[in-house]
Every structure is written in C-alpha cells, then in structure tokens.
Design a protein around this motif. Structure first.
Motif, PDB file in Angstrom:
ATOM      1  N   ASP A 188       0.920  -1.170   0.231  1.00 41.86           N
ATOM      2  CA  ASP A 188      -0.153   0.019   0.084  1.00 41.86           C
ATOM      3  C   ASP A 188       0.788   1.115   0.096  1.00 41.86           C
ATOM      4  O   ASP A 188       0.319   2.490   0.212  1.00 41.86           O
ATOM      5  CB  ASP A 188      -0.955  -0.160   1.260  1.00 41.86           C
ATOM      6  N   GLY A 189       2.125   1.215  -0.218  1.00 41.84           N
ATOM      7  CA  GLY A 189       3.063   2.293  -0.338  1.00 41.84           C
ATOM      8  C   GLY A 189       3.501   2.741   1.273  1.00 41.84           C
ATOM      9  O   GLY A 189       4.523   3.677   1.204  1.00 41.84           O
ATOM     10  N   SER A 190       3.206   2.053   2.138  1.00 40.77           N
ATOM     11  CA  SER A 190       3.471   2.622   3.488  1.00 40.77           C
ATOM     12  C   SER A 190       4.863   1.917   3.873  1.00 40.77           C
ATOM     13  O   SER A 190       5.397   0.875   3.372  1.00 40.77           O
ATOM     14  CB  SER A 190       2.641   2.203   4.689  1.00 40.77           C
ATOM     15  N   VAL A 191       5.505   2.595   4.850  1.00 39.39           N
ATOM     16  CA  VAL A 191       6.994   2.196   5.302  1.00 39.39           C
ATOM     17  C   VAL A 191       7.010   1.381   6.492  1.00 39.39           C
ATOM     18  O   VAL A 191       6.362   1.808   7.393  1.00 39.39           O
ATOM     19  CB  VAL A 191       8.001   3.414   5.209  1.00 39.39           C
ATOM     20  N   VAL A 192       7.560   0.097   6.580  1.00 39.55           N
ATOM     21  CA  VAL A 192       7.608  -0.513   7.776  1.00 39.55           C
ATOM     22  C   VAL A 192       9.195  -0.946   7.991  1.00 39.55           C
ATOM     23  O   VAL A 192       9.941  -1.064   6.852  1.00 39.55           O
ATOM     24  CB  VAL A 192       6.941  -1.639   7.718  1.00 39.55           C
ATOM     25  N   TYR A 193       9.531  -1.512   9.210  1.00 33.81           N
ATOM     26  CA  TYR A 193      10.694  -2.143   9.382  1.00 33.81           C
ATOM     27  C   TYR A 193      10.446  -3.496  10.297  1.00 33.81           C
ATOM     28  O   TYR A 193       9.599  -3.324  10.764  1.00 33.81           O
ATOM     29  CB  TYR A 193      11.915  -1.450  10.221  1.00 33.81           C
ATOM     30  N   GLU A 194      11.188  -4.351  10.077  1.00 35.22           N
ATOM     31  CA  GLU A 194      10.782  -5.688  10.934  1.00 35.22           C
ATOM     32  C   GLU A 194      11.834  -5.621  12.169  1.00 35.22           C
ATOM     33  O   GLU A 194      13.069  -5.528  12.273  1.00 35.22           O
ATOM     34  CB  GLU A 194      11.349  -6.897  10.119  1.00 35.22           C
ATOM     35  N   ASP A 195      10.931  -6.118  13.263  1.00 33.72           N
ATOM     36  CA  ASP A 195      11.703  -6.179  14.643  1.00 33.72           C
ATOM     37  C   ASP A 195      11.207  -7.449  15.180  1.00 33.72           C
ATOM     38  O   ASP A 195       9.892  -7.523  15.545  1.00 33.72           O
ATOM     39  CB  ASP A 195      11.494  -5.007  15.539  1.00 33.72           C
ATOM     40  N   ASN A 196      12.138  -8.523  15.091  1.00 36.57           N
ATOM     41  CA  ASN A 196      11.620  -9.774  15.853  1.00 36.57           C
ATOM     42  C   ASN A 196      10.444 -10.333  15.162  1.00 36.57           C
ATOM     43  O   ASN A 196       9.561 -10.786  15.777  1.00 36.57           O
ATOM     44  CB  ASN A 196      11.339  -9.636  17.467  1.00 36.57           C
ATOM     45  N   GLY A 197      10.538 -10.235  13.678  1.00 35.09           N
ATOM     46  CA  GLY A 197       9.398 -10.735  12.967  1.00 35.09           C
ATOM     47  C   GLY A 197       8.180  -9.915  12.831  1.00 35.09           C
ATOM     48  O   GLY A 197       7.355 -10.251  12.143  1.00 35.09           O
ATOM     49  N   GLN A 198       8.160  -8.857  13.728  1.00 32.54           N
ATOM     50  CA  GLN A 198       7.044  -8.059  13.549  1.00 32.54           C
ATOM     51  C   GLN A 198       7.461  -6.862  12.594  1.00 32.54           C
ATOM     52  O   GLN A 198       8.156  -6.205  12.682  1.00 32.54           O
ATOM     53  CB  GLN A 198       6.769  -7.489  15.050  1.00 32.54           C
ATOM     54  N   GLU A 199       6.175  -6.464  11.909  1.00 36.13           N
ATOM     55  CA  GLU A 199       6.323  -5.081  11.301  1.00 36.13           C
ATOM     56  C   GLU A 199       6.086  -4.076  12.124  1.00 36.13           C
ATOM     57  O   GLU A 199       4.855  -3.816  12.574  1.00 36.13           O
ATOM     58  CB  GLU A 199       5.279  -5.168   9.874  1.00 36.13           C
ATOM     59  N   VAL A 200       6.924  -3.080  11.987  1.00 38.81           N
ATOM     60  CA  VAL A 200       6.749  -1.821  12.925  1.00 38.81           C
ATOM     61  C   VAL A 200       6.647  -0.592  11.923  1.00 38.81           C
ATOM     62  O   VAL A 200       7.714  -0.511  10.977  1.00 38.81           O
ATOM     63  CB  VAL A 200       7.787  -1.586  13.704  1.00 38.81           C
TER      64      VAL A 200
END
Length: 299
Positions: A188-200
């Motif tokens: 959807d064009g939003s930005v995330v990073y992964e932390d312990n398998g979770q999308e933040v």
C-alpha cells in the motif's frame, strides 16, 4: 575558506560485484561520484578529497583528473591497515579497513577546513550539497556538527529491504540514531521495518541518515581516543567497523557536540543491488531531461 568534500571510496562494493564507485550511470558514462562533485562545486565547495585504497590511485586519477582540472582542487587520502599513525603499536590482520569513522580519521593530516563526508556510490542531490555548504560556511563549530536528514520514503529500493539509520530528532538536533534492519515499502506504499518478525510502521517523513555528515577538523582529535578504545575492544573481531554514527552517538552523549539534522526533500538513490543499476540510470536520465544536469556533465 571554502569547505571540502570528502568522498568515502575505499570499499570495493562486495554486494554489487564490481568497483561500483567508477561504474558509469550517466548518458556519457558519468559515475555517481561525478554528479556529487558537480553539485558540490556548484554549491561552493573548494576541494574534493577522495579516500581510497592506495592501489586504486592510478585508476581514480585517470578517471577524475582530466575532467576536474581547473574546476576544483583534488586530493587523495589512503585508508590503510597501519595503526601506528594513530598511536596503536600493533598489527591486526583484517580483510577490510576499520570503517567510515576510521576513514575520516585517516584524513586528519590533509583536511584543515570545515568538511562534509559522503559515500562514493550514493546520489544525494544538489539541495543537500547547497544546504551543507551553507552550514559549513556559516554555522559549523567545533561543538556544532550536522547531517543531512532524508525522508525515509525517498531512500528505499524496490528490490529488497534495506537497513537505515533512523534519526531521533529533538529541537532540530539528533539525539540518537537507531539502525533499523529490513526497512521496506508495503504494497500500500507505507513504510515498515521488521523487529523480531513483527512489522513496525515508520511515518514516511521519518528522517534517516544516508552518511552525509558535516564537521570541522576538531572531529579528528575528538574521535582519536574513541578509535583507540574501539581497536582495543575489537582486535579479535575482524568484522568490527568503527562507523561515524558510533562517534556521533558518543559526542552527543558526553555533550561534546550537537548534530543539526538538516532536512532535504531530495530523492536519494544508490546501488546496493545489481538490479538497482537500471533504476539509477533512469533516475539520472530524467534529471538530464528536465534540465537539472547537462547531458554531458563536464563539457
């Protein structure tokens, strides 16, 4: 006194598979470094210093001297494995030099004016160089440094996740820099990073460091003891690198210096993966087409 542009070009680009610092991306084979130098000259920088491995000297001179002659002063600084110049009397075997802050330290005998540091293989855009030149000529002090803060959504690759140094900013100054691994666009064009398998999620205007820093020569003295300590702690860790954010973090923590985050809306692009090359070529072609750069940069 005009500021100096320090270009970090001692790495070989292991992920890219070739010496990408001198790979051609522009319509006439211009390298990414060419565009940085062109922007820096236009922004008011007076000297370009290349930090390289000594064995690359002839290659670099052959590529850059003919086109830069009469346009800007050039200088070459060697990043080596020899620790004696830093007062460390031992030999430590390594496959790679000691990192970006070590490269900056290696330039201490040749840089005597306010300067900025950039990566050789990153495209930063004119706005960033102009803002940095203004900072270095009017605002920089031995306790007042800076970095260019890019919007995270203007720095991502479509070909995989990247790691980014996310700046925590208060009152315009950086208070911390957190390395976020696996940063990417969602569908959807939003930005995330992964932390312990979770999308933040990360707001799209989050400021990140793309290794574009502004200093005065006081940084050499300020980082020397930190480097000695780092070597002592990591002599048996051949992959440990002494990075600029480590130094920035220390200087902020012990109130030695502040780091102004200078915002830019420029689109950053670089070549992390082979697949990035056509994207960089297209981006540059667009900038030539819209008149940002001449088709033949150095004519």
């Amino acid at each position: 006194m005009k500021p100096t542009l320090l270009i970090l070009a001692a790495g070989m680009g292991s992920r890219y598979g070739s010496m990408k610092q001198v790979d051609g991306f522009g319509p006439n084979g211009e390298t990414i470094i060419d565009y940085s130098i062109y922007d820096a000259i236009k922004a008011g920088f007076g000297k370009v210093s290349f930090i390289i491995r000594e064995e690359f000297l002839d290659d670099f001179k052959a590529i850059f001297e003919p086109k830069l002659k009469g346009k800007v002063e050039t200088d070459y600084i060697f990043q080596t494995y020899d620790l004696k110049p830093f007062g460390i009397d031992e030999t430590i075997e390594r496959a790679k030099p000691w990192g970006t802050a070590h490269a900056v330290l290696a330039s201490r005998d040749q840089v005597h004016e306010p300067f900025c540091v950039i990566n050789a293989d990153d495209f930063y855009g004119y706005d960033a160089f102009k803002k940095m030149a203004d900072f270095l000529t009017t605002e920089a002090a031995d306790d007042r440094y800076s970095l260019i803060g890019y919007q995270i959504d203007r720095t991502l690759s479509d070909h995989g996740s990247v790691s980014r140094g996310v700046c925590q900013v208060e009152d315009g100054n950086m208070v911390a820099i957190n390395e976020r691994l696996k940063v990417y666009f969602k569908e959807d064009g939003s930005v995330v990073y992964e932390d312990n398998g979770q999308e933040v999620p990360l707001p799209s205007n989050t400021r990140v460091s793309m290794n574009f820093w502004g200093f005065t020569p006081a940084i050499f003295e300020q980082s020397l003891d930190l480097f000695k300590k780092f070597v002592a702690q990591n002599k048996n860790n051949p992959k440990a690198e002494f990075f600029i954010p480590l130094v920035a973090d220390e200087l902020i923590k012990n109130n030695t210096a502040t780091f102004k985050v200078i915002p830019t809306a420029e689109k950053w692009f670089g070549v992390t993966y082979k697949e990035d090359k056509p994207i960089v070529e297209n981006n540059i072609a667009e900038l030539v087409e819209n008149g940002t750069y001449p088709a033949n940069l150095w004519e």
